[in-house]
Design an enzyme around this catalytic site. Structure first.
Site, mmCIF file in Angstrom:
data_model
loop_
_atom_site.group_PDB
_atom_site.id
_atom_site.type_symbol
_atom_site.label_atom_id
_atom_site.label_comp_id
_atom_site.label_asym_id
_atom_site.label_seq_id
_atom_site.Cartn_x
_atom_site.Cartn_y
_atom_site.Cartn_z
ATOM 1 C CB THR A 1 -2.909 7.660 -1.829
ATOM 2 O OG1 THR A 1 -2.083 6.234 -2.097
ATOM 3 C CG2 THR A 1 -1.923 8.630 -1.965
ATOM 4 C CG ASP B 1 5.965 -4.739 10.425
ATOM 5 O OD1 ASP B 1 6.690 -4.760 9.229
ATOM 6 O OD2 ASP B 1 5.734 -3.723 10.543
ATOM 7 N NE ARG C 1 -2.470 -0.532 3.680
ATOM 8 C CZ ARG C 1 -3.152 -0.669 4.673
ATOM 9 N NH1 ARG C 1 -4.441 -1.102 4.573
ATOM 10 N NH2 ARG C 1 -2.764 -0.362 5.811
ATOM 11 C CG ASP D 1 2.541 -4.592 9.072
ATOM 12 O OD1 ASP D 1 2.785 -5.563 8.615
ATOM 13 O OD2 ASP D 1 2.606 -3.606 8.375
HETATM 14 N N1 URA Z 1 -2.408 -4.923 6.699
HETATM 15 C C1 URA Z 1 -2.158 -5.486 7.979
HETATM 16 O O1 URA Z 1 -0.984 -5.967 8.247
HETATM 17 N N2 URA Z 1 -2.609 -5.073 9.115
HETATM 18 C C2 URA Z 1 -3.764 -4.300 9.069
HETATM 19 O O2 URA Z 1 -4.509 -4.033 10.083
HETATM 20 C C3 URA Z 1 -4.359 -3.774 8.063
HETATM 21 C C4 URA Z 1 -3.666 -4.233 6.675
#
Ligand code: URA
Length: 215
Positions: free
Chosen positions: A110, A208, A106, A205
């Site tokens: 944006t 991560d 992403r 995430d």
């Molecule tokens: N991607 C992720 O890893 N976590 C989220 O909460 C949204 C998108």
């Protein structure tokens, strides 16, 4: 055709999902839990796979059984990078499947989707497609992945996500092409996204948490 959306409810899934969400769960355990959750999800997500008759001989008699149809081979597409955490579990159950790759990320400002890797067969006509990605947040990534496979002729697409957010699901319901048989299977559904497009409470995430931070 309408989109089918399934939130799984099962004590094993609820238990493992809660551990996965916990910010104190370390990466090693997070990877193990994601792997276990996808195999539980796959039970539902593969319910409509085609089977054919197969006769085998047991030590005591003849059995008229079933086997998965292997041609055309199903294809599993992990969305890099977090989808890799769901690939092994899926391939354990579908060892005959082919694997395609889509690297989507992403733009953090944006929230638009950027493709940085694409390795998919040119023709997916008649193929059963399984897209794996732990987080269905805005729906943008999954919509992009669906466009890639739809353009290549896929008409039977199943997405396995661990957590979905309601706005993302609503977006997909409106935008996914109507000529596909589309099923989304998730372990849990949350109501909202924050200003950065993260699912709340979600799990943070997923990339991560699986693999650590890479700048
Ligand atoms: N991607 C992720 O890893 N976590 C989220 O909460 C949204 C998108």
């Amino acid at each position: 055709m309408t989109m089918q959306f399934t939130v799984l409810h099962h004590p094993l899934i609820d238990h493992k999902l809660t551990l996965l969400r916990d910010k104190n769960t370390p990466s090693s355990e997070f990877r193990q839990l994601a792997d276990e959750l996808v195999t539980l999800e796959a039970y539902e997500a593969t319910r409509d796979l085609d089977v054919e008759d197969k006769v085998v001989t047991t030590p005591v008699g003849v059995c008229h059984g079933k086997k998965l149809v292997e041609k055309p081979r199903p294809i599993v597409i992990p969305i890099l990078r977090a989808g890799l955490g769901m690939l092994d579990g899926m391939m354990r159950l579908l060892p005959m499947a082919e694997v395609g790759f889509l690297g989507l990320k992403r733009n953090e400002q944006t929230l638009d989707t950027i493709t940085y890797a694409e390795r998919l067969p040119k023709d997916l006509t008649g193929r059963e497609v399984f897209i794996v990605d732990p987080m269905l947040a805005t729906g943008g990534t999954l919509a992009t992945a669906i466009n890639y496979v739809h353009e290549r002729g896929a008409r039977k697409i199943t997405a396995l996500d661990i957590i979905a957010a309601k706005p993302g699901v609503a977006m997909l319901e409106k935008t996914v092409p109507k000529d596909i048989d589309f099923h989304v299977v998730v372990c849990g559904e949350d109501d909202v996204l924050n200003d950065h497009g993260y699912i709340v409470p979600g799990l943070g995430d997923a990339g991560d948490r699986l693999y650590g931070l890479v700048d």
